[in-house]
Scaffold this motif. Structure first.
Motif, PDB file in Angstrom:
ATOM      1  N   ASN A  22      -0.536  -3.729   1.584  1.00 38.98           N
ATOM      2  CA  ASN A  22      -1.990  -3.696   1.814  1.00 38.98           C
ATOM      3  C   ASN A  22      -2.527  -2.330   1.403  1.00 38.98           C
ATOM      4  OD1 ASN A  22      -4.567  -4.273   2.554  1.00 38.98           O
ATOM      5  ND2 ASN A  22      -4.146  -4.488   4.753  1.00 38.98           N
ATOM      6  N   THR A  23      -2.586  -2.113   0.096  1.00 41.86           N
ATOM      7  CA  THR A  23      -2.966  -0.825  -0.463  1.00 41.86           C
ATOM      8  C   THR A  23      -4.294  -0.939  -1.206  1.00 41.86           C
ATOM      9  OG1 THR A  23      -1.821  -1.262  -2.545  1.00 41.86           O
ATOM     10  CG2 THR A  23      -0.529  -0.235  -0.763  1.00 41.86           C
ATOM     11  N   LYS A  24      -4.884   0.206  -1.498  1.00 42.09           N
ATOM     12  CA  LYS A  24      -6.110   0.228  -2.295  1.00 42.09           C
ATOM     13  C   LYS A  24      -5.828  -0.343  -3.685  1.00 42.09           C
ATOM     14  CE  LYS A  24      -9.802   3.204  -4.061  1.00 42.09           C
ATOM     15  NZ  LYS A  24      -9.744   2.609  -5.428  1.00 42.09           N
ATOM     16  N   GLU A  25      -4.647  -0.042  -4.211  1.00 40.56           N
ATOM     17  CA  GLU A  25      -4.290  -0.549  -5.536  1.00 40.56           C
ATOM     18  C   GLU A  25      -4.268  -2.076  -5.544  1.00 40.56           C
ATOM     19  OE1 GLU A  25      -0.664  -0.151  -8.835  1.00 40.56           O
ATOM     20  OE2 GLU A  25      -0.400   0.587  -6.775  1.00 40.56           O
ATOM     21  N   PHE A  26      -3.675  -2.670  -4.516  1.00 38.28           N
ATOM     22  CA  PHE A  26      -3.625  -4.130  -4.457  1.00 38.28           C
ATOM     23  C   PHE A  26      -5.020  -4.712  -4.246  1.00 38.28           C
ATOM     24  CE2 PHE A  26      -2.951  -8.149  -2.048  1.00 38.28           C
ATOM     25  CZ  PHE A  26      -2.346  -8.872  -3.068  1.00 38.28           C
ATOM     26  N   THR A  27      -5.816  -4.096  -3.374  1.00 40.60           N
ATOM     27  CA  THR A  27      -7.182  -4.570  -3.150  1.00 40.60           C
ATOM     28  C   THR A  27      -7.989  -4.515  -4.436  1.00 40.60           C
ATOM     29  OG1 THR A  27      -7.113  -3.819  -0.850  1.00 40.60           O
ATOM     30  CG2 THR A  27      -9.285  -4.221  -1.797  1.00 40.60           C
TER      31      THR A  27
END
Length: 346
Positions: free
Chosen positions: A242-247
């Motif tokens: 649940n990372t900014k990269e995944f979002t």
């Protein structure tokens, strides 16, 4: 590096019945619905199972007579859109089964088995519709659309990449990405096609086909709800993903999907009487906003918080006749061939 998932063994009596994780955990394989990690999954199962229907129970008598009388543009759009739907729905039976193979939770396997069965019937329904109204050559040509039409091939590039990457490299990250695209498929990719058939129906054309589409639409709404719940739960269990990269990746996929769906709708619906392509673009963005909220994310299309195609609400099911964020309108009653009454209730 994202956790690699193994296919789950069928029976491991030394493990607990209640799974320790949705993916990558432990469970015996024994399903006790009174002792599951996510009890509300039972509600999803019951709602999905309550939608049982068969394509052969829908009366196509009038459609058989009407199809040859449709304008050439409508006939062409009809065949291309059926080809699109078959291209998307066909792999969904396999995708549901593959997610089930890697889920440790037996309740997920149970729900996915029901979804897989419904997706199989959806694909059968497209063949049933075409066999009712066209020649065998036209039927086969329609089913070739997903392999030969360059606009459709371009449109489906990313879903093909994400699905196949999950199939070849099953990791937590890739199953999460596959669920994002499953949600997109269930909640966005079908909808310009659905709108075409509903537009025919409001002009008293191809009512049998539209009725079939409304049942598929109803199923997909429920599938989308479950997949969104499963995605949020799996992401919560795996906070490292649940990372900014995944979002940012998810938002990028939505923007790309809206762009491709808009291009497709202009390609296949331009010139169809009763379809406003500007409204359709707004409707696609509206659907994207709804699916983002279902996945626990924020809207990105601020100009379309509401449905700009108000007329379509008469054809979109609302389960239990209740207003919710996802299900909006009064449900069309499921009627078999013996007592089909057309659209008198609309």
């Amino acid at each position: 590096m994202s956790q690699i998932l193994d296919k789950v063994t069928i029976l491991e009596p030394m493990n607990p019945n209640k799974s320790t994780a949705l993916f990558g955990g432990k469970a015996s394989g024994i399903l006790n619905w009174n002792d599951v990690a996510y009890p509300h999954f039972y509600t999803h199962r019951e709602q999905i199972r309550a939608l049982f229907w068969r394509a052969s129970e829908v009366d196509m008598t009038q459609d058989i007579k009407q199809f040859p009388t449709l304008p050439e543009k409508e006939q062409a759009a009809f065949l291309k859109i059926i080809g699109l739907l078959a291209t998307l729905d066909g792999p969904q039976t396999d995708m549901a089964a593959r997610i089930a193979q890697f889920s440790t939770d037996p309740s997920v396997k149970s729900v996915m088995a029901t979804i897989a069965d419904q997706e199989s019937e959806h694909n059968h329904s497209y063949a049933y519709v075409l066999s009712s109204v066209t020649t065998l050559d036209q039927q086969n040509e329609s089913f070739e659309t997903g392999r030969k039409d360059q606009i459709l091939l371009k449109r489906n590039e990313r879903i093909m990449q994400v699905y196949n990457e999950f199939a070849l490299h099953p990791t937590i990250e890739n199953v999460l990405k596959a669920m994002v695209y499953t949600a997109l498929l269930e909640g966005l990719f079908f909808y310009s096609g659905f709108a075409f058939f509903y537009n025919l129906a409001r002009n008293q054309k191809m009512v049998g086909t539209s009725t079939m589409i409304s049942y598929i639409n109803r199923d997909e709404l429920q599938h989308g709800r479950f997949i969104s719940d499963l995605f949020r739960a799996a992401l919560a269990e795996n906070p490292g993903n649940n990372t900014k990269e995944f979002t940012d990746w998810v938002y990028d996929q939505f923007r790309h999907s809206v762009e491709q769906e808009t291009i497709w709708s202009r390609y296949v619906l331009d010139g169809v009487d009763g379809i406003d392509l500007v409204e359709m673009e707004g409707y696609i963005q509206y659907r994207a906003n709804k699916m983002l909220r279902m996945l626990g994310l924020s809207e990105i299309y601020k100009d379309h918080p509401e449905n700009p195609m108000k007329w379509i609400r008469a054809y979109v099911d609302n389960f239990d006749d209740t207003k919710t964020d996802f299900f909006e309108q009064k449900s069309r009653q499921y009627t078999k061939t013996s007592d089909l009454n057309g659209f008198d209730e609309l």
